[in-house]
Structure formats: C-alpha cells, structure tokens
Design a protein around this motif. Sequence first.
Motif, PDB file in Angstrom:
ATOM      1  N   ASP A  10       0.865  -1.184   0.000  1.00  0.00           N
ATOM      2  CA  ASP A  10       0.000   0.000   0.000  1.00  0.00           C
ATOM      3  C   ASP A  10       0.902   1.235   0.000  1.00  0.00           C
ATOM      4  OD1 ASP A  10      -2.122   1.728   0.203  1.00  0.00           O
ATOM      5  OD2 ASP A  10      -2.483   1.344   2.337  1.00  0.00           O
ATOM      6  N   TYR A  11       1.590   1.449  -1.113  1.00  0.00           N
ATOM      7  CA  TYR A  11       2.646   2.463  -1.207  1.00  0.00           C
ATOM      8  C   TYR A  11       2.181   3.843  -0.747  1.00  0.00           C
ATOM      9  CZ  TYR A  11       5.199  -0.824  -4.286  1.00  0.00           C
ATOM     10  OH  TYR A  11       5.850  -1.892  -4.824  1.00  0.00           O
ATOM     11  N   GLN A  12       0.985   4.228  -1.117  1.00  0.00           N
ATOM     12  CA  GLN A  12       0.484   5.581  -0.814  1.00  0.00           C
ATOM     13  C   GLN A  12      -0.311   5.625   0.486  1.00  0.00           C
ATOM     14  OE1 GLN A  12      -0.319   3.959  -3.724  1.00  0.00           O
ATOM     15  NE2 GLN A  12       0.873   4.999  -5.301  1.00  0.00           N
ATOM     16  N   ASP A  13      -0.377   4.509   1.212  1.00  0.00           N
ATOM     17  CA  ASP A  13      -1.175   4.441   2.439  1.00  0.00           C
ATOM     18  C   ASP A  13      -2.614   4.854   2.133  1.00  0.00           C
ATOM     19  OD1 ASP A  13      -1.515   3.822   5.103  1.00  0.00           O
ATOM     20  OD2 ASP A  13      -0.996   5.824   5.807  1.00  0.00           O
ATOM     21  N   ALA A  19     -11.792   3.309   0.425  1.00  0.00           N
ATOM     22  CA  ALA A  19     -12.926   2.392   0.439  1.00  0.00           C
ATOM     23  C   ALA A  19     -13.491   2.278   1.845  1.00  0.00           C
ATOM     24  CB  ALA A  19     -12.500   1.011  -0.080  1.00  0.00           C
ATOM     25  N   ASP A  20     -14.740   1.865   1.924  1.00  0.00           N
ATOM     26  CA  ASP A  20     -15.393   1.641   3.216  1.00  0.00           C
ATOM     27  C   ASP A  20     -15.199   0.183   3.616  1.00  0.00           C
ATOM     28  OD1 ASP A  20     -16.983   1.468   5.439  1.00  0.00           O
ATOM     29  OD2 ASP A  20     -18.885   1.703   4.350  1.00  0.00           O
ATOM     30  N   THR A 106      -8.770   3.226 -18.587  1.00  0.00           N
ATOM     31  CA  THR A 106      -8.532   4.651 -18.829  1.00  0.00           C
ATOM     32  C   THR A 106      -7.232   5.176 -18.216  1.00  0.00           C
ATOM     33  OG1 THR A 106     -10.902   5.060 -19.016  1.00  0.00           O
ATOM     34  CG2 THR A 106      -9.504   6.970 -18.563  1.00  0.00           C
ATOM     35  N   PRO A 107      -6.901   4.879 -16.943  1.00  0.00           N
ATOM     36  CA  PRO A 107      -5.662   5.431 -16.374  1.00  0.00           C
ATOM     37  C   PRO A 107      -4.395   5.099 -17.151  1.00  0.00           C
ATOM     38  CG  PRO A 107      -7.088   4.643 -14.627  1.00  0.00           C
ATOM     39  CD  PRO A 107      -7.704   4.190 -15.914  1.00  0.00           C
ATOM     40  N   LEU A 287       2.970   3.664 -12.653  1.00  0.00           N
ATOM     41  CA  LEU A 287       1.801   4.454 -12.272  1.00  0.00           C
ATOM     42  C   LEU A 287       0.607   4.233 -13.192  1.00  0.00           C
ATOM     43  CD1 LEU A 287       3.497   7.901 -11.508  1.00  0.00           C
ATOM     44  CD2 LEU A 287       2.818   6.140  -9.873  1.00  0.00           C
ATOM     45  N   GLY A 288       0.740   3.342 -14.172  1.00  0.00           N
ATOM     46  CA  GLY A 288      -0.294   3.217 -15.190  1.00  0.00           C
ATOM     47  C   GLY A 288      -1.695   3.050 -14.645  1.00  0.00           C
ATOM     48  N   TYR A 289      -1.845   2.235 -13.616  1.00  0.00           N
ATOM     49  CA  TYR A 289      -3.171   1.975 -13.059  1.00  0.00           C
ATOM     50  C   TYR A 289      -3.431   2.769 -11.782  1.00  0.00           C
ATOM     51  CZ  TYR A 289      -0.191  -1.049 -10.243  1.00  0.00           C
ATOM     52  OH  TYR A 289       0.819  -1.513  -9.442  1.00  0.00           O
ATOM     53  N   VAL A 290      -2.485   3.622 -11.378  1.00  0.00           N
ATOM     54  CA  VAL A 290      -2.564   4.314 -10.091  1.00  0.00           C
ATOM     55  C   VAL A 290      -3.333   5.622 -10.266  1.00  0.00           C
ATOM     56  CG1 VAL A 290      -1.267   5.291  -8.168  1.00  0.00           C
ATOM     57  CG2 VAL A 290      -0.390   3.260  -9.361  1.00  0.00           C
ATOM     58  N   SER A 291      -4.628   5.548 -10.059  1.00  0.00           N
ATOM     59  CA  SER A 291      -5.468   6.740 -10.105  1.00  0.00           C
ATOM     60  C   SER A 291      -6.529   6.619  -9.022  1.00  0.00           C
ATOM     61  CB  SER A 291      -6.127   6.903 -11.475  1.00  0.00           C
ATOM     62  OG  SER A 291      -7.164   5.959 -11.647  1.00  0.00           O
ATOM     63  N   GLU A 292      -7.092   7.729  -8.635  1.00  0.00           N
ATOM     64  CA  GLU A 292      -8.046   7.750  -7.530  1.00  0.00           C
ATOM     65  C   GLU A 292      -9.234   6.830  -7.788  1.00  0.00           C
ATOM     66  OE1 GLU A 292     -10.878  10.896  -5.032  1.00  0.00           O
ATOM     67  OE2 GLU A 292      -9.426  11.633  -6.498  1.00  0.00           O
ATOM     68  N   GLN A 293      -9.826   6.940  -8.984  1.00  0.00           N
ATOM     69  CA  GLN A 293     -11.012   6.137  -9.246  1.00  0.00           C
ATOM     70  C   GLN A 293     -10.677   4.654  -9.343  1.00  0.00           C
ATOM     71  OE1 GLN A 293     -14.245   7.235  -9.115  1.00  0.00           O
ATOM     72  NE2 GLN A 293     -14.524   5.015  -9.056  1.00  0.00           N
ATOM     73  N   ASN A 294      -9.545   4.335  -9.943  1.00  0.00           N
ATOM     74  CA  ASN A 294      -9.151   2.933 -10.020  1.00  0.00           C
ATOM     75  C   ASN A 294      -8.929   2.363  -8.623  1.00  0.00           C
ATOM     76  OD1 ASN A 294      -9.126   1.262 -12.245  1.00  0.00           O
ATOM     77  ND2 ASN A 294      -6.940   1.423 -12.612  1.00  0.00           N
ATOM     78  N   TYR A 295      -8.280   3.125  -7.751  1.00  0.00           N
ATOM     79  CA  TYR A 295      -8.055   2.661  -6.383  1.00  0.00           C
ATOM     80  C   TYR A 295      -9.378   2.458  -5.644  1.00  0.00           C
ATOM     81  CZ  TYR A 295      -2.971   2.674  -5.814  1.00  0.00           C
ATOM     82  OH  TYR A 295      -1.637   2.351  -5.864  1.00  0.00           O
ATOM     83  N   ARG A 296     -10.322   3.362  -5.869  1.00  0.00           N
ATOM     84  CA  ARG A 296     -11.637   3.189  -5.221  1.00  0.00           C
ATOM     85  C   ARG A 296     -12.283   1.877  -5.688  1.00  0.00           C
ATOM     86  NH1 ARG A 296     -13.044   7.450  -2.288  1.00  0.00           N
ATOM     87  NH2 ARG A 296     -12.157   9.498  -2.817  1.00  0.00           N
ATOM     88  N   THR A 297     -12.182   1.613  -6.970  1.00  0.00           N
ATOM     89  CA  THR A 297     -12.739   0.363  -7.501  1.00  0.00           C
ATOM     90  C   THR A 297     -12.003  -0.843  -6.932  1.00  0.00           C
ATOM     91  OG1 THR A 297     -13.421   1.436  -9.556  1.00  0.00           O
ATOM     92  CG2 THR A 297     -13.177  -0.960  -9.598  1.00  0.00           C
TER      93      THR A 297
END
Length: 321
Positions: A10-13, A19-20, A106-107, A287-297
């Motif tokens: 979890d590099y970015q903590d 997520a909930d 998309t990311p 970083l290809g897949y590292v985006s806010e929405q992707n992480y939420r998913t």
Amino acid sequence: MTLSCAVLDDYQDAALAVADWGPVLDDVEVRTVRDHIADRDMLAAELADCEIVVIMRERTPFDADLLRRLPRLRLLVTTGMRNASIDLAAAAAQGVTVCGTASSPTPPVELTWALLLGLARHVTVENRALREGGPWQSTVGQDLHGRTLGLLGLGKIGTRVARVATAFGMDVLAWSENLTPERAADAGARLAAGKEDLLRRSDFVSLHLVLSDRTRGLLGEPELRAMRSHAYLVNTSRAALVDRSALLRALHEGWIAGAGLDVFETEPLPSDDPLRSLPNVLATPHLGYVSEQNYRTFYSEAVEGIAAFVAGAPVRQLTAG
C-alpha cells in the motif's frame, strides 16, 4: 473467530482511505503494509497469521513456494482480473480461493499520453532547467500532428490510445498477430504489413500487449535497430516485452531518440539501475493503473470479495486454465 487480513504494498497508504471497510470489520482485522517486502522469508513471517491477503496487481508474486509457507491462508484478493504472478493451480491445490476486481483501462491510456507528450516536448528537461536556473529554452520539440504512431497491440487500452492520436492529427499504424484490417479501422488505425513494417514507419511506438510466451522479448536488437533514430518507444504494459539489454544499448548508442517507461523487470527499480539516470529516458514508477477512481474500484471490490468469502459465496474468482 476474527480473521486476519493484510493489505500488501500500500505504497500511498491509501487502501483504507479510499474504500469503506466497515462491512467486514466485525469479522476481519485488517492491517496494511506500506513498504514492499522483497525478502521471501520476511514476507512469509509477515503473513504467517493471515487467512486473507489483498495484493496490488503483480507487485508481490505468490508462487507455489510462498503459498506452501502460508498454511493459514484461505483467500487471496488481487486487484484486476488478471495476475500472472499468482500460481493459480498451486493456490487451488492448497484450498486458497483467489478473487479479483474490476480495473479501468482509462488510467494507463492517460499515462501513455503523459509519457509520449513529455518525451515529444522534452518537458522534464525544460522543467529542470527552469527550476535550476538553466538556459531559457534549450530543446526543440517534436510535433505530433502529421507524425505516425505505431501501436503494438490494439485491445481495450491500445484502441483508446489510437483514438486520442487521431484527435492530435496523427497517422496511426497498428499490429498484433491476430489483428485484422477491419478491427484496426474501427479504432481509427491502419493495419501495418507486419511488426517490422510498423517499426520502420513510426515516429512513436507504444506497446499495449499482454505478456505471454509469444510476446516475451517481442522487441530485441533487430527490432530496435529497425526503428527510426528520431523515434521514441513508450512501454506502459510489461517490461519483458522488450529485451532489456538491447534497450539499454539502443538508448546508450542512439539507435532511438529515447523511451518512456512505466514498467520494469525488477520493481521497485534498484537505486543504481541505469534507467534511473539515462538522459533520454522518461520513467515513472509503474503508475499506469494508479489513479483515484481505479483505487476506489480496487479496494471497494476487495471489500466485497472479502465479505462474500466470509458469507460463504466468493465472487469474481480467478481459476487456472
């Protein structure tokens, strides 16, 4: 009984924040591991008490040897629905359920264009000079309009990259072993006569292929020498698609103008790796897949997978074969 769950790499903590996790906290104790654990003994010790492990893409491989050292493990959740670093047959033999999550194309499309544009206009060189008091303008950028973009692979990601290219006014060539002229045309591209034809004719080449025995080392010395000396190579797919030693020679000796790289054979990239310091390389740390929405998913669906497992009905399972 409360189950133990570790979320690895979890590099970015960010895992617990995006997520909930509430739906599983009555049954599962969740902890995150921020730093990558490369040492297999240390990793096995870290996970020894875990019934559940959540992994991010292919950052930490789960081969048969590691799985054997984790007798308590019952559920392995990977982000994305494809993970070549998991031995699915060994997991099944050990009674470990493997689940995945959705992932947006998309990311990586957006990062591909960030690298391509950064290379074409020498963004990092000019930014560094501006910050450090260097010369005011020292490079002449390449135009995209009217240039040729060659795409090796025209799947979900490659197709989106092609459509952006047409908006820039680029000519788009595409090639893969099973690509047809009709499929290429649907994405606004033309089918190249072959891999070598694409490489010889392109000003920019971008890779969008799945790594397999057939595609491993797809670009070696002959292919890189076939590229134009002013051309740039962009790889946001898998490092092993390109022969590393040939790429280093190409960059050192100027067979190509440079490369934009987001993927590496060893990750994190060692501090003394030459790809960190070559002046004609624009590199980002996968970083290809590292985006806010992707992480939420990723993490929201990881929670769903854990909740389903606890309830006795795992979802989105990955199976061998």
